[in-house]
Scaffold this active site. Structure first.
Site: not given
Length: 314
Positions: A54, A98, A121
């Protein structure tokens, strides 16, 4: 004839190129550089690789990219304090924590602490609710990527029957909303669904996101079905070699499907691509800006318009 592979790597590369172009436009027109902060707790190898990927793509696209690596025993209060600092930092447009988190940390408390306008997200209840209500929202990245991949091989989703195997908040549930808004008739299924093979066999599109290696067999598909494999499972073959496989028995399914995504190289790259797209979307919407040119990828607009935008912008 075997199914045509949907090349997620190439499609994601085109999406990232579009994002990089929009970053350059934001910098030139408004002196704005989108900022993405990724928080990783502990030393899980798979998560570390994912975060590194990422960060690399964010930097390549021209983002301000920051990583925060915290020890596995970090307290929940410390993590929430960091999130509060990132919420207050106007140079940060996207915050990603995460998953999975250590057991001593309340996942929902953490996700709900993120500013919804920076929730790239798409997991915050505010964004989940707006998606369900058909309002503009930050949408989870994997479902956006799945819709994008489907749109590369079919021009009109109206009236198609879709089975989504897996009802997670991250993939299955938001996919049902997006595809329903695109005109599909969506059946949400799971491992416990009775007659799962028969239900799958009736579908024009089968999306496997159950986390069960090789679940969908060739005889679960009607000839010509489109198959999207979201699963990523690490298995060990007869020689003792570990490899990644999906939720679909690829060799069997390829004999009956018209199009199919491979694992790896299918949905995974699209997830990262839409993380970047969501971050640009957040940078634009938080400041009340407009890019003002051409069709944008799906993450840049109303979620119920995602399919049309993807079709036009690809």
């Amino acid at each position: 004839m075997d199914a045509v592979k949907i090349d997620g790597k190439a499609i994601a590369e085109a999406l990232r190129d579009r994002v990089a172009g929009d970053v350059a436009l934001l910098q030139a027109k408004f002196n704005v550089t989108p900022g993405l902060a990724v928080v990783l707790i502990g030393n899980d190898p798979a998560s570390s690789v994912y975060v590194k990927t990422k960060a690399k793509h964010a930097q390549t696209a021209g983002f301000k990219s920051q990583q925060f690596r915290l020890p596995g025993d970090v307290s929940e209060a410390e993590l929430l304090g960091l999130i509060g600092e990132l919420n207050a930092d106007n140079s940060i447009d996207g915050i990603l924590v995460q998953l999975p988190l250590p057991r001593h940390i309340d996942r929902w408390r953490v996700l709900e602490a993120i500013d919804p306008t920076k929730d790239v997200d798409g997991f915050h209840p505010y964004n989940v609710g707006r998606l369900a209500a058909g309002r503009p929202a930050l949408v989870p990245c994997t479902p956006l990527g799945v819709v994008h991949l489907i749109r590369t091989v079919v021009s009109d989703l109206s009236g198609l029957d879709v089975v989504v195997i897996g009802r997670s908040n991250i993939v299955g549930k938001p996919l049902g909303v997006l595809l329903g808004d695109a005109g599909c008739t969506v059946t949400g299924a799971q491992l416990e669904t009775r007659n799962l093979a028969r239900r799958s066999r009736e579908a024009d599109i089968v999306i496997a996101a159950a986390g069960c290696a090789g679940l969908v067999r060739g005889d679960w598909l009607k000839p010509g079905a489109i198959v999207i494999d979201v699963g990523i499972n690490r298995v060990v073959d007869s020689t003792g070699t570990a490899k990644l496989v999906g939720d679909v028995s690829f060799a069997e399914a390829s004999k009956r499907a018209s199009y199919i995504t491979p694992v790896p190289g299918g949905v995974g790259p699209m997830t990262v691509g839409y993380l970047l797209a969501n971050t640009v979307s957040a940078a634009v919407s938080r400041r009340g800006l407009s890019l003002g040119v051409g069709p944008r990828p799906a993450a840049y607009s109303h979620p119920t318009s995602a399919s049309k935008l993807v079709q036009a912008g690809l």
